[in-house]
Design a protein around this motif. Structure first.
Motif, PDB file in Angstrom:
ATOM      1  N   ALA A 129       0.597  -1.370  -0.196  1.00  0.00           N
ATOM      2  CA  ALA A 129       0.026  -0.090  -0.147  1.00  0.00           C
ATOM      3  C   ALA A 129       0.925   1.212  -0.065  1.00  0.00           C
ATOM      4  O   ALA A 129       1.843   1.275   0.421  1.00  0.00           O
ATOM      5  CB  ALA A 129      -0.728   0.165   1.061  1.00  0.00           C
ATOM      6  N   CYS A 260      -2.844  -2.804  -3.546  1.00  0.00           N
ATOM      7  CA  CYS A 260      -3.956  -1.802  -2.956  1.00  0.00           C
ATOM      8  C   CYS A 260      -3.989  -0.730  -4.131  1.00  0.00           C
ATOM      9  O   CYS A 260      -3.053  -0.541  -4.765  1.00  0.00           O
ATOM     10  CB  CYS A 260      -3.655  -1.235  -1.886  1.00  0.00           C
ATOM     11  SG  CYS A 260      -3.729  -2.450  -0.359  1.00  0.00           S
ATOM     12  N   THR A 268      -9.067   0.127   0.106  1.00  0.00           N
ATOM     13  CA  THR A 268      -7.743  -0.074   0.776  1.00  0.00           C
ATOM     14  C   THR A 268      -7.962  -0.345   2.419  1.00  0.00           C
ATOM     15  O   THR A 268      -7.096  -0.974   2.837  1.00  0.00           O
ATOM     16  CB  THR A 268      -6.751   1.251   0.458  1.00  0.00           C
ATOM     17  OG1 THR A 268      -6.664   1.575  -0.692  1.00  0.00           O
ATOM     18  CG2 THR A 268      -5.403   1.265   1.514  1.00  0.00           C
ATOM     19  N   LEU A 272      -6.361  -3.384   4.335  1.00  0.00           N
ATOM     20  CA  LEU A 272      -5.594  -3.212   5.630  1.00  0.00           C
ATOM     21  C   LEU A 272      -6.303  -3.998   6.688  1.00  0.00           C
ATOM     22  O   LEU A 272      -5.431  -4.657   7.738  1.00  0.00           O
ATOM     23  CB  LEU A 272      -5.402  -1.879   6.019  1.00  0.00           C
ATOM     24  CG  LEU A 272      -4.671  -0.987   4.892  1.00  0.00           C
ATOM     25  CD1 LEU A 272      -4.669   0.690   5.475  1.00  0.00           C
ATOM     26  CD2 LEU A 272      -3.258  -1.515   4.919  1.00  0.00           C
ATOM     27  N   VAL A 278       1.759  -5.646   6.337  1.00  0.00           N
ATOM     28  CA  VAL A 278       1.580  -4.631   5.605  1.00  0.00           C
ATOM     29  C   VAL A 278       3.071  -4.181   5.027  1.00  0.00           C
ATOM     30  O   VAL A 278       4.031  -4.023   5.915  1.00  0.00           O
ATOM     31  CB  VAL A 278       0.942  -3.545   6.087  1.00  0.00           C
ATOM     32  CG1 VAL A 278       1.004  -2.261   5.365  1.00  0.00           C
ATOM     33  CG2 VAL A 278      -0.533  -3.642   6.631  1.00  0.00           C
ATOM     34  N   THR A 299      -3.916   6.958   7.581  1.00  0.00           N
ATOM     35  CA  THR A 299      -4.207   5.492   7.896  1.00  0.00           C
ATOM     36  C   THR A 299      -4.375   5.095   9.255  1.00  0.00           C
ATOM     37  O   THR A 299      -5.300   4.439   9.767  1.00  0.00           O
ATOM     38  CB  THR A 299      -2.925   4.735   7.368  1.00  0.00           C
ATOM     39  OG1 THR A 299      -2.823   4.868   6.102  1.00  0.00           O
ATOM     40  CG2 THR A 299      -3.133   3.281   7.409  1.00  0.00           C
ATOM     41  N   MET A 303      -7.829   3.915  10.735  1.00  0.00           N
ATOM     42  CA  MET A 303      -7.885   2.131  11.386  1.00  0.00           C
ATOM     43  C   MET A 303      -8.066   2.529  12.811  1.00  0.00           C
ATOM     44  O   MET A 303      -8.654   1.451  13.225  1.00  0.00           O
ATOM     45  CB  MET A 303      -6.339   1.695  11.123  1.00  0.00           C
ATOM     46  CG  MET A 303      -5.929   1.637   9.803  1.00  0.00           C
ATOM     47  SD  MET A 303      -6.958   0.259   8.930  1.00  0.00           S
ATOM     48  CE  MET A 303      -6.689  -1.154   9.570  1.00  0.00           C
TER      49      MET A 303
END
Length: 414
Positions: A129, A260, A268, A272, A278, A299, A303
């Motif tokens: 990613a 991704c 994406t 994840l 990752v 991110t 997340m």
């Protein structure tokens, strides 16, 4: 007119450009690409994988060339093909037969020859990613997938990018060869999803399957907000849909790699949340580093939101991969050192070096593992191959390390 030439553009005298012009350009370009493809590949032709020399096969198996020749003389394993100069050559399928034969013979190398995923473990799911285009995500994904397949891992590559460059490298033209419902979107859509097994395709690479991509993947980005508003909690949440789809085939593979899209959208985020590892690809220049900083901030925030909503976001590993790296470029070396000083071992020790060999292979939609040395300067090819093998070998070691750590408690429990 040469194959890469098109007719002159039709320019409106009004000076304005409408969306019909863009649609016309798209149709023209698609038709031209189809013509080029027909010239390069005959209508019934599909991509095939070249044979590997005895020396290449020995390197993949971790044995000497002389030992491989001894096996051939003794009639152990598959019979190699004969090339000019009485040289031996093996298909990748034959190399896998030899791998199984050597594993049965046992010894200290048996563990290294086979992936040895613990029976209680599912596949390692690795997302590649970054939301900056050109960071090397697809190049990293395809070479890692092929490296692992050549090393005996059962690999599924998932093209989650609507641009579908990964699919093209495997011989699938997204607008011609991939129909509606034949991408991962078909398995994660909110209305009438299909089993993920139905969108998996075998490739010309033994041990390596593909879920292709095309523009329909964008539909997930459009449908998710509507699903959140209209259906509430009646549907499985968006962040779990990729994980749920891939879990259905996890036992069939050792590693699932997800390429991704270059954006931090619902696709994406779903990747994840499905990932156990990752890889963030980064070109070591300050503009790219600044972009990556934004990517990491966004991110982390997003997340955290899905974690509080109930998603499991724990990872077995998180690594930065330096791509298109030029060791003799002073500023790039400084940026690489800067990243290592900040993140330590989370930056892979090895970097994917920029090479004309990679670029030349890409001209024919091939990878470095596919083209071989023929038609290239041997030293240039060898340097690029050494760089790729070092990066991919380091990632392979991460995957094996996860399995090793998990197999110890399992053995203790027995």
């Amino acid at each position: 007119m040469s194959p890469v030439q098109a007719g002159p553009a039709q320019v409106s005298g009004t000076g304005s450009v409408g969306y019909d012009t863009i649609a016309g350009d798209a149709a023209t370009l698609s038709a031209q690409i189809a013509r080029l493809r027909a010239q390069i590949f005959e209508p019934e032709m599909v991509k095939t994988l070249r044979p590997f020399t005895s020396a290449e096969a020995a390197r993949l198996l971790g044995v000497t060339d002389s030992y491989l020749r001894h096996l051939a003389r003794a009639g152990e394993g598959p019979e190699p093909a004969r090339q000019s100069g009485n040289r031996h050559a093996y298909s990748l399928a034959q190399i896998h037969e030899l791998r199984a034969h050597l594993a049965r013979k046992g010894g200290a190398k048996a563990r290294v020859i086979l992936p040895n995923r613990p029976p209680h473990e599912g596949a390692q799911v690795v997302a590649v990613a970054n939301f900056k285009g050109g960071s090397g995500k697809t190049t990293t994904t395809v070479h890692l997938a092929q490296h692992l397949a050549m090393r005996g891992f059962r690999v599924l590559a998932v093209d989650l990018d609507p641009q579908a460059s990964l699919s093209s490298l495997f011989g699938y033209q997204p607008e011609a060869d991939v129909s509606s419902g034949e991408t991962l979107y078909g398995a994660i859509r909110y209305d009438e999803p299909r089993p993920v097994e139905e969108v998996i395709r075998t490739t010309y690479f033994p041990n390596l399957d593909l879920v292709p991509g095309n523009l329909e993947l964008h539909e997930f980005e459009h449908e998710t907000p509507r699903a959140l508003m209209e259906r509430g909690t009646r549907q499985a949440p968006f962040y779990s849909r990729v994980a749920t789809a891939l879990a259905a085939v996890s036992a069939r593979y050792d590693v699932i790699l997800i390429d991704c899209p270059p954006q931090l959208g619902f696709l994406t985020l779903g990747a994840l949340c499905a990932a156990s590892g990752v890889l963030v690809t980064v070109h070591p220049q300050m503009l790219d580093i600044a972009s990556m900083s934004q990517f990491l901030n966004m991110t982390a925030d997003l997340m955290d939101v899905v974690r509080r909503a109930g998603a499991n976001v724990e990872l077995d590993f998180f690594r930065y991969v330096l791509t298109r790296y030029e060791p003799k470029d002073g500023p790039q070396a400084q940026v690489a050192g800067f990243l290592r000083s900040l993140f330590g071992e989370r930056v892979l020790t090895n970097a994917m070096v920029k090479s004309t060999a990679l670029a030349d292979a890409g001209l024919s939609k091939q990878t470095l593992y596919e083209v071989g040395r023929e038609g290239m300067t041997r030293s240039t090819y060898d340097r690029a191959l050494e760089s790729l093998d070092a990066v991919n070998g380091e990632i392979e070691a991460l995957i094996r390390g996860v399995w090793d750590r998990r197999s110890v408690p399992a053995q203790a429990a027995e």
